[in-house]
Design a protein around this motif. Structure first.
Motif, PDB file in Angstrom:
ATOM      1  N   PRO A   1      28.890  40.843  25.298  1.00 27.42           N
ATOM      2  CA  PRO A   1      30.681  40.071  26.339  1.00 27.42           C
ATOM      3  C   PRO A   1      29.992  39.118  26.791  1.00 27.42           C
ATOM      4  N   SER A   2      30.219  38.221  26.854  1.00 26.94           N
ATOM      5  CA  SER A   2      30.956  37.857  28.064  1.00 26.94           C
ATOM      6  C   SER A   2      30.602  37.695  28.861  1.00 26.94           C
ATOM      7  N   LEU A   3      29.868  37.324  29.926  1.00 29.03           N
ATOM      8  CA  LEU A   3      30.072  37.540  31.328  1.00 29.03           C
ATOM      9  C   LEU A   3      30.893  38.018  32.653  1.00 29.03           C
ATOM     10  N   LEU A   4      31.836  37.058  31.996  1.00 26.58           N
ATOM     11  CA  LEU A   4      33.460  37.703  33.214  1.00 26.58           C
ATOM     12  C   LEU A   4      34.337  38.171  32.561  1.00 26.58           C
ATOM     13  N   SER A   5      33.795  38.666  31.385  1.00 27.10           N
ATOM     14  CA  SER A   5      35.005  40.022  30.581  1.00 27.10           C
ATOM     15  C   SER A   5      34.837  41.408  31.281  1.00 27.10           C
ATOM     16  N   PRO A   6      33.354  41.425  32.203  1.00 26.32           N
ATOM     17  CA  PRO A   6      33.384  43.053  32.983  1.00 26.32           C
ATOM     18  C   PRO A   6      34.501  41.970  34.546  1.00 26.32           C
ATOM     19  N   TRP A   7      34.847  41.583  34.597  1.00 25.66           N
ATOM     20  CA  TRP A   7      35.430  41.557  35.598  1.00 25.66           C
ATOM     21  C   TRP A   7      36.730  41.361  35.570  1.00 25.66           C
ATOM     22  N   GLN A   8      37.222  41.207  34.113  1.00 22.13           N
ATOM     23  CA  GLN A   8      38.890  41.470  33.941  1.00 22.13           C
ATOM     24  C   GLN A   8      39.432  42.663  34.004  1.00 22.13           C
ATOM     25  N   GLN A   9      39.406  43.308  34.010  1.00 21.74           N
ATOM     26  CA  GLN A   9      39.562  44.760  34.975  1.00 21.74           C
ATOM     27  C   GLN A   9      41.445  44.951  36.069  1.00 21.74           C
ATOM     28  N   TRP A  10      42.171  46.001  35.362  1.00 23.03           N
ATOM     29  CA  TRP A  10      43.280  46.414  36.648  1.00 23.03           C
ATOM     30  C   TRP A  10      43.923  45.829  36.778  1.00 23.03           C
ATOM     31  N   ASP A  11      43.905  45.543  37.931  1.00 19.70           N
ATOM     32  CA  ASP A  11      44.829  44.295  38.890  1.00 19.70           C
ATOM     33  C   ASP A  11      45.047  42.739  38.279  1.00 19.70           C
TER      34      ASP A  11
END
Length: 403
Positions: free
Chosen positions: A69-79
């Motif tokens: 996945p995109s390198l940015l996708s893990p940062w799109q979590q929760w709040d």
């Protein structure tokens, strides 16, 4: 009759150029110590992004995927999703609100970060990239201000560097890189505190006002500023700056007015927190008991139970720090921490206290001072505590609850 003889003219030899006053030596505004701190900051950001990249490859949402996945996708979590939806659609899109079934209680989040995210998105068209850039820039400002506060308090250049190291390698440091409010809040709150230390009360009040738009914790900082002003100002002329200390109340009042105009409730943000995150008032011992049960009575999945254990450790660390601040008569910082602990420690159970430790700047300064006296403290922290940051980072980046 006497005749006066004219006096001989006196010749004055002037210097070829007028003498200029020697400029007073000024302390460099951005010196080698600041560059070293920012270098440490950049290096730790590289490390956390390498971790995020490895997580996206090793733990994809689809275990059978052949493409990372995109390198940015893990940062799109929760709040993050709450901030994103506010930035994209506002607080009450298409007339939806607390009266709507399945409402996400987004009014619980103050507008400072979503507004900043929307502004950055004008230049950076990818929302997640805009959030990452916001936190990156804000985090650099925050760590630089922390180091300067520590150097001023400890009167030691090494103390500033160590405070930055303890802060950047703290167990919840991953949230400084995420699209969350911690970095932006600290980028306003820490320079505000530094301005107060230097007696620049208008700047301190203005920055605290902006910090109040990001998190309600800004009001606790405002209370600490008032106490610091009362305890330190001796010159009567300096009291002319006292009205500035009312400025931080402006943003919560404006936000309350905005919510009241649309919901009829000035405290709609607080009631949204109660509905969505059980942040209604409970006695401190009840909050401890409920969190203890979640941590050790096998009523929650193991991941949530472990985080409840971390919540208990964090509240204990906060109480110890509070006692230390009172003992050392650092009463403004103690007031800030006491109000924070009261707000976090009187919910149904503890939530996000480990993450909140990032906002306890006296903690990182106290650790730095302790390590200057006891070198073993830094070694224990680096080899034992800092690795927990990797665990929390992986937990968050894989979509599990990490506070």
């Amino acid at each position: 009759m006497s005749v006066s003889t004219p006096s001989r003219p006196v010749t004055v030899h002037a210097p070829p150029f007028p003498a200029e006053p020697r400029p007073k030596p000024r302390r460099p505004r951005f010196g080698p110590a600041d560059r070293e701190v920012l270098s440490l900051y950049v290096l730790t950001r590289i490390g956390i992004w390498i971790t995020a990249g490895a997580v996206s490859w090793l733990f994809p949402a689809d275990g059978k995927s052949r493409r990372a996945p995109s390198l940015l996708s893990p940062w799109q979590q929760w709040d993050w999703w709450h901030y994103l939806h506010i930035a994209q659609d506002g607080y009450f899109p298409d007339g939806a609100g607390p009266w709507t079934v399945g409402w996400d209680n987004r009014e619980a989040f103050f507008p400072g970060f979503p507004l900043t995210l929307r502004a950055v998105h004008v230049v950076v068209p990818h929302w997640a990239a805009a959030g990452a850039l916001t936190s990156f820039v804000a985090g650099g400002v925050a760590v630089l201000a922390l180091a300067r506060i520590a150097r001023r308090q400890l009167r030691d250049l090494e103390g500033g560097r160590r405070a930055a190291v303890f802060f950047l390698l703290s167990p919840c440091a991953v949230f400084l890189a995420a699209g969350y409010t911690e970095s932006l809040f600290l980028a306003l709150a820490l320079p505000a505190w530094l301005a107060a230390q230097r007696g620049n009360w208008p700047a301190a009040a203005a920055l605290t006002c902006l910090a109040c738009s990001v998190r309600v914790t800004g009001l606790f900082l405002a209370a600490a500023l008032v106490l610091h002003f009362v305890l330190t100002v001796r010159d009567r002329s300096a009291w002319r700056s006292a009205p500035w200390l009312a400025l931080p109340a402006l943003t919560p009042v404006l936000y309350g007015w905005f919510l009241s105009a649309r919901t009829g409730d000035w405290m709609a943000w607080k009631h949204a927190q109660e509905r969505g995150w059980y942040r209604d008032f409970h006695a401190p011992w009840d909050a401890w008991s409920n969190t203890w049960e979640a941590a050790f009575h096998h009523t929650q999945p193991t991941g949530y139970a472990l985080m409840s254990q971390a919540e208990l450790l964090a509240i204990l660390a906060g109480v110890v720090l509070l006692a230390l601040l009172v003992r050392r008569r650092r009463l403004p910082e103690a007031l800030y921490l006491a109000l924070t602990l009261w707000a976090l420690g009187t919910s149904y159970w503890y939530t996000s206290i480990p993450r909140s430790t990032l906002l306890w700047w006296p903690l990182w300064i106290a650790l730095a001072g302790w390590s200057l006296r006891r070198p073993l403290v830094q070694a224990v922290y680096l080899y034992v505590v800092a690795p927990l940051g990797v665990v929390v980072a992986i937990t968050f980046l894989t979509g599990r609850w990490a506070g």
